[in-house]
Design an enzyme around this catalytic site. Structure first.
Site, mmCIF file in Angstrom:
data_model
loop_
_atom_site.group_PDB
_atom_site.id
_atom_site.type_symbol
_atom_site.label_atom_id
_atom_site.label_comp_id
_atom_site.label_asym_id
_atom_site.label_seq_id
_atom_site.Cartn_x
_atom_site.Cartn_y
_atom_site.Cartn_z
ATOM 1 N N THR A 98 3.315 0.839 2.637
ATOM 2 C CA THR A 98 3.037 -0.054 1.165
ATOM 3 C C THR A 98 1.822 0.748 0.437
ATOM 4 O OG1 THR A 98 3.884 -2.360 1.041
ATOM 5 C CG2 THR A 98 2.327 -2.226 -0.233
ATOM 6 N N LYS A 174 7.788 -2.522 -4.745
ATOM 7 C CA LYS A 174 7.564 -2.491 -3.523
ATOM 8 C C LYS A 174 6.312 -3.715 -4.023
ATOM 9 C CE LYS A 174 7.388 -3.791 0.703
ATOM 10 N NZ LYS A 174 7.066 -2.325 1.991
ATOM 11 N N LYS A 242 -4.120 -5.684 3.044
ATOM 12 C CA LYS A 242 -4.296 -4.597 2.212
ATOM 13 C C LYS A 242 -2.418 -4.583 1.413
ATOM 14 C CE LYS A 242 -0.546 -1.852 4.579
ATOM 15 N NZ LYS A 242 0.009 -1.809 3.718
#
Length: 301
Positions: A98, A174, A242
């Site tokens: 990602t 995503k 993250k």
């Protein structure tokens, strides 16, 4: 019968190991690379190729980069021992972490300078589907990248969403997925522990809510971890600061407010502060449990 391929998988975590195994099961010559020796040794014992992958870069048809973040992706491709300059013309890189869409676009351009194809290919589905070759892949890239990646995509996935002819669109999708997934996990933990304050056991929560309108894939997948008191890390808490951070960075660049994402991110940050970063992300329930003095299944205290 899938086309014979020689592939390398960089990153043998729960997702990468399953993907490497799926490539091996498809009959591909498969190198498995990780920063630690144990998963590499295990993969070789199961049939993975031996030897130093850097001695075989010119033989690779495809490279799967299944690492944690953009920095690690860039290090694999263009770091001190980066592989991109040594790959043969037409090798395809499937970048599965990602990452921000702009980063994916940059990597595509840099790979093109070495005649290497780049597929922006974030993954979804969890460790079990990685191992069974049934992932969903949100992919974007040139038609040539899709064509070259097809044998590997067939080996590792049940569904490939073709989202555009250039990198960036896959990573954008995503980010949308991770917004929902991260929020769903946090909300599941909030609902489960709220239920406990009302006498609803985690086991009963799973039995009932998984069959009601409030369910989600993440609830059905993660809530049993809490009910069983098993926080073996299939997907770590550390992933979410993250990933939700990427979501918020992208949102900021678009002038978009994402307050629910921000609230979920704060809960994950609290979990990291509690020392839970390397536990399964279902352990975010421990944040709620601590705040109200609940004892979760498996608690020793």
């Amino acid at each position: 019968m899938l086309d014979q391929q020689t592939v390398a998988v960089f990153g043998l975590g729960s997702m990468g190991y399953g993907m490497a195994s799926s490539c091996l099961n498809a009959g591909f010559t498969t190198f498995g690379i990780d920063i630690t020796d144990k998963p590499m040794e295990q993969f070789r014992a199961e049939g993975g190729s031996t030897g130093n992958v850097h001695d075989h870069l010119s033989e690779l048809d495809a490279v799967l980069v299944v690492v944690l973040n953009a920095a690690q992706t860039e290090a694999v491709l263009f770091g001190e021992n980066g592989i991109a300059p040594s790959l043969k013309k037409g090798t395809v890189v499937l970048a599965c972490a990602t990452v921000p869409p702009e980063f994916a676009k940059n990597m595509e351009n840099r790979c093109a300078n070495h005649d290497v194809l780049y597929l922006d290919a974030p993954i979804s589905g969890g460790a079990a589907k990685a191992a069974s070759g049934e992932l969903s892949i949100m992919a974007s890239g040139s038609p040539s990248a899709f064509t070259s990646a097809k044998p590997v995509l067939d080996a590792i996935s049940a569904t490939v969403f073709e989202l555009g002819d250039a990198a960036g669109a896959g990573s954008a999708m995503k980010a949308v997925n991770q917004l929902l997934a991260g929020v769903h996990i946090a909300t599941m933990a909030e609902a489960l522990t709220f239920g406990m304050t009302q006498g609803v056991t985690p086991e009963k929560f799973v039995d009932v809510i998984s069959q009601c309108a409030g369910t989600s894939w993440m609830l059905e997948n993660r809530a049993p971890h809490i009910a069983n008191g098993d926080y073996t890390p299939l997907s770590q808490i550390n992933i979410w600061p993250k990933d939700l951070g990427i979501v918020l960075d992208v949102a900021k660049s678009a002038g978009f407010s994402a307050p629910i994402t921000s609230a979920a991110l704060q809960q994950y940050m609290v979990a990291v502060g509690m020392g839970l970063g390397k536990e399964d992300d279902a352990s975010i329930a421990k944040v709620y449990a601590r705040n109200v003095g609940l004892k979760l299944p498996g608690d020793k205290a």
